[in-house]
Design a protein around this motif. Structure first.
Motif, short mmCIF file in Angstrom:
data_model
loop_
_atom_site.label_atom_id
_atom_site.label_comp_id
_atom_site.label_asym_id
_atom_site.label_seq_id
_atom_site.Cartn_x
_atom_site.Cartn_y
_atom_site.Cartn_z
N GLN A 325 0.77 -1.31 0.04
CA GLN A 325 -0.50 -0.21 0.15
C GLN A 325 0.82 1.33 -0.17
O GLN A 325 0.87 1.86 -0.25
N ARG A 330 -1.98 3.31 -2.25
CA ARG A 330 -3.33 2.72 -2.10
C ARG A 330 -3.52 2.70 -1.18
O ARG A 330 -3.89 1.48 -0.39
N GLN A 333 -6.72 1.07 0.75
CA GLN A 333 -7.26 -0.20 0.14
C GLN A 333 -7.75 -0.94 1.23
O GLN A 333 -6.76 -1.66 2.26
#
Length: 388
Positions: A325, A330, A333
């Motif tokens: 991540q 992201r 997520q």
């Protein structure tokens, strides 16, 4: 893509892969360590380049090994070499006193260091050779698989060095990809659908296996690999999907889409690696219901997921996802793994017959599930079931 960028990647590929094989790689590391022990600072790179070129060894690995004389180790290494050289030449060590050091010429220390480096370098080179050979030595039975990995990962050289290195490491070290080459795991025929295909590593490996079989280079003692009339990968991330598309060319179709929203085509085999745990529980059930409806009777859904009851091994999975991540940016997520028993109950509710298989020796709490539709299952599409 700029020609210079492609040329650099090809040049790096040559440096990274030249001198392949257990014996040559062992020799490169051992010679690199020996060269690094020589008190010829500033010349190590040139020496490694010349020696590697003359003997056909990996110059990159050789130079990395030569960095045994890094700033943290070099002072202790030189001190040891000077003392060993003194003992070899005169049978006694140098006294470590200010008066002695001030009264002794630098040439004495220099010659002692050069002589001592021969002995210290040889000893360290032998240790490095033993360790390296133990790591890289593999059985002859494994070499055809490593050749497949090489050809599959070479598809990514033109994309980026990082993608190529990732493919090399992932295909070699992750046992899920080797498992896809077994006809006992994946049945041949029809369409193969890879949901969340990423760079398309599994598709690239299967494509190279088919090429090897057709070209007569597939090992005769191995069962024929699975082969499909059509292979399709689905990937949400645009950049990664583009990378997969470039690597696979006409061997597979890569669709840039979200599998949660895409009407899926019927398939004889489906790959679902590390995808469900990144969905919410309701989304997991919805996707499984859709796949169960689209899977041919006699087909297989191959799932690899984390076991939330896996103790420290599951903690390693969670850490890996967190690092991914951070690298990908992201941050939001989701991560919704289930325990082994919860995954089994989930799959059973969707009408799957469950065959859990070991994933080999890895530090991660992952399980491979080979799922098939029960013979008496209805052929009509199913609605998502309530979450557990």
């Amino acid at each position: 893509m700029p020609a210079r960028s492609v040329q650099f990647r090809r040049f790096f590929q040559v440096l990274r892969t030249e001198g392949a094989g257990p014996r040559r790689e062992t020799a490169a590391v051992a010679l690199g360590v020996f060269i690094g022990c020589l008190p010829l600072y500033g010349l190590h790179l040139a020496i490694c380049w010349i020696v590697g070129f003359l003997f056909g060894l990996n110059r990159l690995k050789m130079y990395f090994a030569a960095n045994v004389s890094n700033p943290f180790v070099a002072p202790w290494l030189v001190f040891t070499e000077v003392q060993v050289g003194a003992w070899v030449r005169r049978g006694s060590f140098h006294p470590v006193t200010r008066e002695y050091i001030a009264s002794t010429g630098l040439s004495v220390f220099g010659i002692d260091a050069l002589v001592g480096s021969m002995f210290v370098g040889t000893a360290l080179a032998c240790l490095a050779a033993l360790g390296t050979y133990g790591l890289v030595h593999g059985s002859d039975e494994d070499r055809p698989f490593l050749e497949l990995v090489r050809r599959a990962s070479d598809r990514y050289v033109g994309t980026s060095v990082t993608a190529w290195e990732f493919a090399r490491g992932k295909l070699r070290m992750d046992p899920i990809y080797r498992a896809t080459l077994s006809p006992d795991v994946l049945p041949s025929g029809g369409t193969l659908l890879d949901v969340g295909c990423g760079q398309g590593l599994a598709l690239a490996l299967l494509a190279e296996a088919r090429i090897a079989l057709d070209g007569g280079t597939w090992p005769a003692e191995w069962p024929p690999p699975p082969r499909f009339d059509r292979m399709t990968g689905i990937e949400l991330r645009r950049k990664v999907a583009k990378m997969a598309r470039a690597a696979l060319d006409t061997d597979a179709t890569v669709v840039e889409a979200d599998a949660r929203d895409l009407p899926l085509e019927p398939a004889h085999a489906v790959l679902l690696f590390d995808v469900l745990q990144l969905l919410t529980v309701d989304e997991q059930d919805a996707l499984l219901a859709e796949l169960a409806a689209r899977l041919d009777r006699g087909g297989v859904l191959l799932v690899r997921e984390a076991d939330a009851s896996g103790g420290w091994r599951f903690a390693a999975v969670r850490l890996g996802n967190r690092l991914k991540q951070i690298v990908s940016g992201r941050w939001r997520q989701p991560f919704h793994p289930r325990t082994d028993s919860e995954w089994r109950a989930c799959f059973a509710r969707h009408g799957f017959q469950i065959d859990a298989r070991p994933m080999g020796k890895t530090p991660f709490a992952n399980i491979m599930f080979r799922l098939s539709v029960a013979p008496d299952a209805s052929a009509s599409p199913r609605q998502p079931l309530p979450a557990a």
